[in-house]
Design a protein around this motif. Structure first.
Motif, short mmCIF file in Angstrom:
data_model
loop_
_atom_site.label_atom_id
_atom_site.label_comp_id
_atom_site.label_asym_id
_atom_site.label_seq_id
_atom_site.Cartn_x
_atom_site.Cartn_y
_atom_site.Cartn_z
N GLY A 57 -18.09 3.92 2.25
CA GLY A 57 -19.07 3.51 1.37
C GLY A 57 -18.63 2.58 0.42
N SER A 58 -17.48 2.06 0.44
CA SER A 58 -16.78 1.30 -0.59
C SER A 58 -15.30 0.70 0.00
CB SER A 58 -16.79 1.93 -2.20
OG SER A 58 -15.97 1.13 -2.73
N SER A 59 -15.03 -0.35 -0.56
CA SER A 59 -14.04 -1.04 -0.17
C SER A 59 -12.94 -1.16 -1.51
CB SER A 59 -13.87 -2.35 0.45
OG SER A 59 -14.45 -3.14 -0.15
N GLU A 60 -13.54 -0.61 -2.71
CA GLU A 60 -12.62 -0.74 -3.86
C GLU A 60 -12.03 0.49 -4.15
OE1 GLU A 60 -15.00 -1.69 -7.15
OE2 GLU A 60 -16.15 -3.13 -6.16
N THR A 61 -10.73 -0.04 -4.22
CA THR A 61 -9.82 1.34 -4.38
C THR A 61 -8.64 1.13 -5.39
OG1 THR A 61 -7.98 0.43 -2.76
CG2 THR A 61 -9.41 1.91 -1.68
N ALA A 62 -8.43 2.15 -6.28
CA ALA A 62 -7.63 1.97 -7.35
C ALA A 62 -6.24 2.55 -6.96
CB ALA A 62 -8.04 2.76 -8.35
N GLU A 63 -5.16 1.70 -7.02
CA GLU A 63 -3.73 1.93 -6.78
C GLU A 63 -3.56 3.25 -7.74
OE1 GLU A 63 -0.33 -0.42 -5.97
OE2 GLU A 63 -1.75 -2.03 -4.72
N SER A 64 -2.83 4.04 -7.22
CA SER A 64 -2.58 5.28 -7.63
C SER A 64 -0.97 5.49 -7.44
CB SER A 64 -3.33 6.43 -7.24
OG SER A 64 -2.90 7.58 -7.80
N ALA A 65 -0.28 5.96 -8.45
CA ALA A 65 1.12 6.53 -8.54
C ALA A 65 1.07 7.82 -8.19
CB ALA A 65 1.82 6.48 -9.74
N ASP A 66 0.03 8.72 -7.69
CA ASP A 66 0.04 10.09 -7.41
C ASP A 66 0.12 10.21 -5.97
OD1 ASP A 66 -0.08 10.91 -10.14
OD2 ASP A 66 -2.29 11.12 -10.29
N ILE A 67 -0.12 9.20 -5.21
CA ILE A 67 -0.22 9.11 -3.75
C ILE A 67 1.16 8.76 -3.25
CG2 ILE A 67 -1.25 8.50 -1.72
CD1 ILE A 67 -3.60 7.58 -3.31
N LYS A 68 1.63 9.48 -2.39
CA LYS A 68 2.94 9.21 -1.82
C LYS A 68 2.80 8.66 -0.38
CE LYS A 68 6.13 11.74 -4.45
NZ LYS A 68 6.97 13.17 -4.35
N VAL A 69 3.19 7.51 -0.05
CA VAL A 69 3.12 7.21 1.52
C VAL A 69 4.59 7.16 1.88
CG1 VAL A 69 2.54 5.49 3.02
CG2 VAL A 69 1.19 5.79 1.07
N LYS A 70 4.79 8.05 2.88
CA LYS A 70 6.28 8.18 3.39
C LYS A 70 6.19 7.57 5.00
CE LYS A 70 7.81 12.40 2.27
NZ LYS A 70 8.29 13.84 2.85
N ALA A 71 6.91 6.55 5.00
CA ALA A 71 7.08 5.85 6.17
C ALA A 71 8.38 5.14 6.30
CB ALA A 71 5.98 4.88 6.53
N PRO A 72 9.16 4.73 7.34
CA PRO A 72 10.58 4.25 7.30
C PRO A 72 10.13 2.71 6.93
CG PRO A 72 9.60 4.32 9.65
CD PRO A 72 8.47 5.05 8.77
N ASP A 73 11.39 2.29 6.40
CA ASP A 73 11.42 0.85 5.82
C ASP A 73 11.55 -0.14 6.83
OD1 ASP A 73 11.76 1.51 3.19
OD2 ASP A 73 13.87 1.91 3.53
N ILE A 74 12.14 0.36 8.11
CA ILE A 74 12.26 -0.39 9.16
C ILE A 74 11.99 0.54 10.48
CG2 ILE A 74 13.62 -1.83 10.85
CD1 ILE A 74 15.21 -2.76 8.45
N ALA A 75 10.72 -0.08 11.01
CA ALA A 75 10.51 0.64 12.48
C ALA A 75 11.04 0.02 13.48
CB ALA A 75 9.12 0.99 12.54
N GLU A 76 11.80 0.60 14.17
CA GLU A 76 12.35 -0.14 15.56
C GLU A 76 11.43 -0.25 16.57
OE1 GLU A 76 16.35 1.06 16.95
OE2 GLU A 76 17.38 0.81 14.93
N ASN A 77 10.75 0.80 16.85
CA ASN A 77 9.57 0.93 17.71
C ASN A 77 8.27 0.92 17.33
OD1 ASN A 77 8.10 1.53 19.84
ND2 ASN A 77 9.09 3.30 20.61
N GLY A 78 7.43 -0.04 17.24
CA GLY A 78 6.07 0.07 16.47
C GLY A 78 5.36 0.87 17.29
#
Lengths: 158, 104
Positions: A57-78
């Protein structure tokens, strides 16, 4: 590498041209009763803001430091990129995972039940290098965090 | 399609961690078959629902952007050892499967 790139561009264009036909076919084939809940508009949107509007219902998001997105820096296989979105926020209603440079940016949306903690982990496909965005809906507001993932071999084309 | 789901749930300190693996091609519909030059039709899981004692603890909606043979993990509180958990998926062609497992 250059032929690879050209192929990607070609694929992308043919994909864009074929979208209308594919969407129409999907409409006929999908058994509507079962999939009534699935947000077709959001999951077929090519634009990130359109997808978020349709989904939350909205595309406005506030950046938050309380959220952790864990993903590799480099993904060899997309084709297989492990992603974990974690937050300590109270009253998490839903967590969406977005790969911003994918043909269809919205990858997944997890609607959390009353007892669920702010934690989801899954594996996604990424077409090319881009940000993985986690959008958390908590207390009626949208919060987001992102992480850039470099993709060596894309996992969306063929 | 009876064994397309593996589910493990473990309770520790009041929080149940659920891990599940599903077997599914997760075709986006955007890929082309190299031999025939034709588009491979979309075939992916659209909805995953996990229920604990009849109430939904997690409902996921997916596009074709989730990897083949999807893996998910999430946590919830309120589960106790021995409780039944039911996980169901539905794909865009109407196929579905479900599996129940007890929390350990």
């Amino acid at each position: 590498m250059s032929t690879e790139m050209k192929r990607r561009i070609f694929l992308k264009r043919s994909l864009a041209a074929g979208t209308v036909g594919v969407a129409a076919a999907a409409g006929i084939l999908a058994p509507q009763q079962i999939l009534a809940a699935w947000n077709k508009e959001a999951f077929e949107s090519k634009e990130l803001s359109g997808a978020l509007n349709a989904l939350l219902g909205s595309s406005e998001t506030a950046e938050s430091a309380d959220i952790k997105v864990k993903a590799p820096d480099i993904a060899e296989n997309g084709a297989v990129v492990p992603v974990t979105v974690e937050t300590a926020m109270e009253g998490v209603e839903s967590i969406a995972i977005i790969a911003s440079n994918n043909p269809v940016p919205l990858v997944a949306n997890f609607v959390m039940g009353p007892g669920a903690a702010g934690f989801v982990s899954t594996r996604i496909k990424m077409g090319k290098t881009g940000d993985v965005v986690g959008v958390v809906k908590a207390g009626g507001k949208l919060h987001s965090a992102k992480k850039e993932v470099k993709v060596t071999i894309g996992g969306c084309g063929g | 399609m009876a064994k397309s789901i593996k589910i493990r749930a473990k309770e520790k300190g009041g929080v149940t961690t659920v891990k599940a693996l599903m077997t599914h091609p997760m075709e986006t519909g955007g890929r082309t078959d190299k031999k025939t030059g034709k588009k491979i039709p979309a075939h992916f899981i659209q909805e995953v629902v996990c229920k604990h004692k009849g109430s939904t603890v997690m409902m996921a909606e997916w596009s074709g952007g989730v990897s083949k043979n999807p893996y998910i993990s999430f946590k919830f509180s309120g589960g106790t050892k021995g409780d039944e958990l039911e996980l169901t998926w539905t794909d865009n062609t109407g196929g579905s499967d479900s599996m129940t497992s007890a929390i350990k």
